[in-house]
Design an enzyme around this catalytic site. Structure first.
Site, PDB file in Angstrom:
ATOM      1  N   MET A   1       0.787   1.216  -5.113  1.00 16.12           N
ATOM      2  CA  MET A   1       2.080   0.932  -5.713  1.00 16.12           C
ATOM      3  C   MET A   1       3.266   1.140  -4.771  1.00 16.12           C
ATOM      4  O   MET A   1       4.224   0.395  -4.827  1.00 16.12           O
ATOM      5  CB  MET A   1       2.272   1.838  -6.942  1.00 16.12           C
ATOM      6  CG  MET A   1       1.239   1.616  -8.037  1.00 16.12           C
ATOM      7  SD  MET A   1       1.351  -0.029  -8.764  1.00 16.12           S
ATOM      8  CE  MET A   1       2.844   0.131  -9.700  1.00 16.12           C
ATOM      9  N   CYS A   2       3.251   2.171  -3.970  1.00 16.61           N
ATOM     10  CA  CYS A   2       4.441   2.540  -3.205  1.00 16.61           C
ATOM     11  C   CYS A   2       4.511   1.776  -1.878  1.00 16.61           C
ATOM     12  O   CYS A   2       3.610   1.019  -1.528  1.00 16.61           O
ATOM     13  CB  CYS A   2       4.448   4.040  -2.936  1.00 16.61           C
ATOM     14  SG  CYS A   2       4.425   5.039  -4.444  1.00 16.61           S
ATOM     15  N   ARG A   3       5.604   2.008  -1.143  1.00 16.01           N
ATOM     16  CA  ARG A   3       5.784   1.440   0.192  1.00 16.01           C
ATOM     17  C   ARG A   3       6.348   2.517   1.086  1.00 16.01           C
ATOM     18  O   ARG A   3       7.151   3.341   0.645  1.00 16.01           O
ATOM     19  CB  ARG A   3       6.770   0.252   0.152  1.00 16.01           C
ATOM     20  CG  ARG A   3       6.309  -0.920  -0.660  1.00 16.01           C
ATOM     21  CD  ARG A   3       7.459  -1.902  -0.866  1.00 16.01           C
ATOM     22  NE  ARG A   3       7.040  -2.999  -1.728  1.00 16.01           N
ATOM     23  CZ  ARG A   3       6.551  -4.157  -1.288  1.00 16.01           C
ATOM     24  NH1 ARG A   3       6.467  -4.386   0.002  1.00 16.01           N
ATOM     25  NH2 ARG A   3       6.173  -5.098  -2.123  1.00 16.01           N
TER      26      ARG A   3
END
Length: 265
Positions: free
Chosen positions: A69-71
């Site tokens: 989900m994250c970056r």
């Protein structure tokens, strides 16, 4: 087993990595204020990670219940203003946080954090639960911070609360850690994973994420002495615990960690 590759920037081009699993590592020796790899950048983006994961582990992705989900982005090189990294590029991390063209989510609005090294061996961190694209304080400080090593992370929660203590990067002593991914069925595994953290480290856990738990497991298993082995042992432990709970393929991750001198990603 984990492999470690030294980054080569002898051609004068930035060193870029988009690692996509716990079996790929890049090690950069940074130094204090004088980089051994001038202008080198390690960057990871959700779309590249997803594509490479699909190529490398298609069967595992089909059975996975949670998508990355994250970056995050990591920089190591000559001292540079943080705004040059976060805001100036056309497809900067801040731009991606608002409207991603590829990836599991179109926005990453569940908070952000940056960590950087300056005058002291220990890093500073600045975190907020505001969306990164709409935080005026981030824009203010980004134009004043010049650093040779920075971590930046934009969050899209996989279930844990949106709160400052759950924003990356996480810090312990002179170490920073950030993670993109998830531990499958984490609520079911959490007690066993948390209780395995060394008692001398446990009090320093501030949030409730699987990412921070994984960081402190890596610390427990020797991250500060041998980062690659520490992470490898932590992942192996999570897999063992998950197996006892009937959870298949519990780890999806890209991760970066640094002591301010070297970076592993």
């Amino acid at each position: 087993s984990l492999s470690k590759a030294a980054t080569n920037t002898s051609n004068g081009l930035p060193a870029i990595s988009s690692t996509s699993s716990a079996t790929d590592y890049i090690h950069i020796r940074v130094g204090r204020y004088q980089s051994s790899a001038p202008g080198s950048v390690v960057t990871q983006r959700m779309n590249r990670a997803s594509a490479r994961l699909q190529e490398m582990m298609p069967n595992r992705l089909e059975s996975a219940s949670v998508i990355l989900m994250c970056r995050w982005m990591a920089y190591a090189g000559d001292p540079i203003l943080v705004e040059e990294l976060l805001f100036r590029p056309v497809h900067s991390l801040i731009d991606q946080s608002l409207h991603s063209r590829l990836g599991a989510t179109t926005t990453n609005g569940d908070g952000f954090g940056i960590g950087w090294y300056g005058e002291r061996p220990e890093p500073a961190v600045f975190k907020s639960v505001h969306p990164a694209w709409n935080d005026r304080n981030l824009r203010e400080v980004a134009g004043q911070i010049r650093t040779p090593l920075m971590f930046a992370h934009i969050r899209a929660s996989t279930g844990t609360p949106v709160q400052r203590s759950n924003c990356h990067p996480f810090r312990y002593g002179r170490w920073l850690w950030m993670h993109n991914g998830s531990v499958a069925s984490y609520p079911d595994l959490k007690r066993d994973l948390m209780m395995a953290v060394d008692p001398s480290l446990y009090a320093d856990i501030e949030g409730s994420t699987d990412s921070e738990n994984l960081f402190f497991l890596a610390l427990t298993f020797g991250l500060t002495d041998d980062p690659v082995t520490g992470v490898e042992r932590a992942v192996g432990f999570v897999e063992d615990v998950a197996r006892r709970h009937g959870v298949e393929h519990p780890i999806q991750m890209t991760v970066a960690t640094t002591d301010g001198v070297s970076m592993w990603a």
